[in-house]
Design an enzyme around this catalytic site. Sequence first.
Site, PDB file in Angstrom:
ATOM      1  N   ASP A   1      -1.957  -0.127   5.163  1.00  0.00           N
ATOM      2  CA  ASP A   1      -2.432   1.259   5.161  1.00  0.00           C
ATOM      3  C   ASP A   1      -1.932   1.986   6.404  1.00  0.00           C
ATOM      4  OD1 ASP A   1      -4.553   3.407   4.232  1.00  0.00           O
ATOM      5  OD2 ASP A   1      -4.947   3.046   6.350  1.00  0.00           O
TER       6      ASP A   1
ATOM      7  N   ASP B   1       0.841  -1.196   0.000  1.00  0.00           N
ATOM      8  CA  ASP B   1       0.000   0.000   0.000  1.00  0.00           C
ATOM      9  C   ASP B   1       0.876   1.246   0.000  1.00  0.00           C
ATOM     10  OD1 ASP B   1      -2.380   1.363  -0.116  1.00  0.00           O
ATOM     11  OD2 ASP B   1      -2.807   1.226   2.022  1.00  0.00           O
ATOM     12  N   GLY B   2       0.287   2.354  -0.446  1.00  0.00           N
ATOM     13  CA  GLY B   2       0.971   3.633  -0.439  1.00  0.00           C
ATOM     14  C   GLY B   2       0.037   4.708   0.081  1.00  0.00           C
TER      15      GLY B   2
ATOM     16  N   HIS C   1      -9.727  -0.513   2.662  1.00  0.00           N
ATOM     17  CA  HIS C   1     -10.590  -0.403   3.842  1.00  0.00           C
ATOM     18  C   HIS C   1     -11.778  -1.360   3.775  1.00  0.00           C
ATOM     19  CE1 HIS C   1      -8.224   2.905   5.207  1.00  0.00           C
ATOM     20  NE2 HIS C   1      -8.538   3.657   4.192  1.00  0.00           N
TER      21      HIS C   1
ATOM     22  N   GLU D   1       2.589   3.696  -4.120  1.00  0.00           N
ATOM     23  CA  GLU D   1       2.030   2.375  -4.421  1.00  0.00           C
ATOM     24  C   GLU D   1       3.054   1.528  -5.169  1.00  0.00           C
ATOM     25  OE1 GLU D   1      -0.742   1.219  -3.388  1.00  0.00           O
ATOM     26  OE2 GLU D   1      -2.114   2.872  -3.007  1.00  0.00           O
TER      27      GLU D   1
ATOM     28  N   ASP E   1      -4.414  -2.338  -3.479  1.00  0.00           N
ATOM     29  CA  ASP E   1      -5.672  -1.658  -3.791  1.00  0.00           C
ATOM     30  C   ASP E   1      -5.469  -0.596  -4.867  1.00  0.00           C
ATOM     31  OD1 ASP E   1      -4.346   0.288  -2.352  1.00  0.00           O
ATOM     32  OD2 ASP E   1      -5.750   0.331  -0.683  1.00  0.00           O
TER      33      ASP E   1
END
Length: 283
Positions: free
Chosen positions: A143, A13-14, A133, A52, A76
């Site tokens: 995250d 994640d970023g 999420h 990301e 994501d």
Amino acid sequence: MTLDPSSILIYTDGACTGNPGPGGWACIVSLPDGSVHELGGGVNQTTNNRMEMAAAIRALAMLEPKEATPIVLYTDSSYVIKGITQWIWGWRSRGWKSADGKDVANRELWEELLRQVTRLKPSNVEWRYVRGHSGYAGNERCDEIAVSFAKNKPDQLYVGPRDGYFIDLSELPATEALLEQKKSGGAGGSKSGSKSGSSGRNFGPGSKSGGGGGGSGSGAGVSTGPTTYLSYHNGVLQRHSTWSDCERRVKGQSGAKFKKAKSDREEREILLGWGLDPQTRIE
């Protein structure tokens, strides 16, 4: 959904505040030897897309499989997945130009990501999309790490046995199709399209609630009630109205389980998946 124990499992994640602005990247790498490695870092001035990509690059760079090993990577970012599996071949054939003749944004990162994927052959990377999420432990933890680095308050990173890890990686996200993204945004590296409409990464101070939108991918259909979060730890089952409340209970707790639910039916399915009676009292 479960994963073959001989496979490598990765979440990435970023995060970026301002976009461009201070950013952070994060990844969780679970290896067949039973170890889990959390990695993370921050950059003073960057974009969400670059973070990301950095997360995926750093996760793959740490791998040294001695034989062909399946690699399953959850992100994501539709920008990353479509870029590395679709757009990159056209960009390279055109001399790193987009279809409309513009320079491809983040070229050096795309070249490095492709180099890592190629280096790992004959091991193949399976790129899987997980909606941000949506209550899956690996995605939520990534995250959390990325945001902490973006805010220059980095979390302590875990490296150790999977059995001792404080989140449960055994439940994998359900297969979910990528949300459509404008091709021009992907080809040009637009900073606005990487989350397929999610605002969860372009945060301001205090806005990280962790309870943002997105389906859980469980196949239960349209929501029939308010979103809730279930947590189970030390034999006690609790229901929370926000991800923040749920996170406070499970963070750092070995063996704790948690999951997002959008209906009574989903709550019952979660309890069954945890081996609990659907009539178990929820506090």
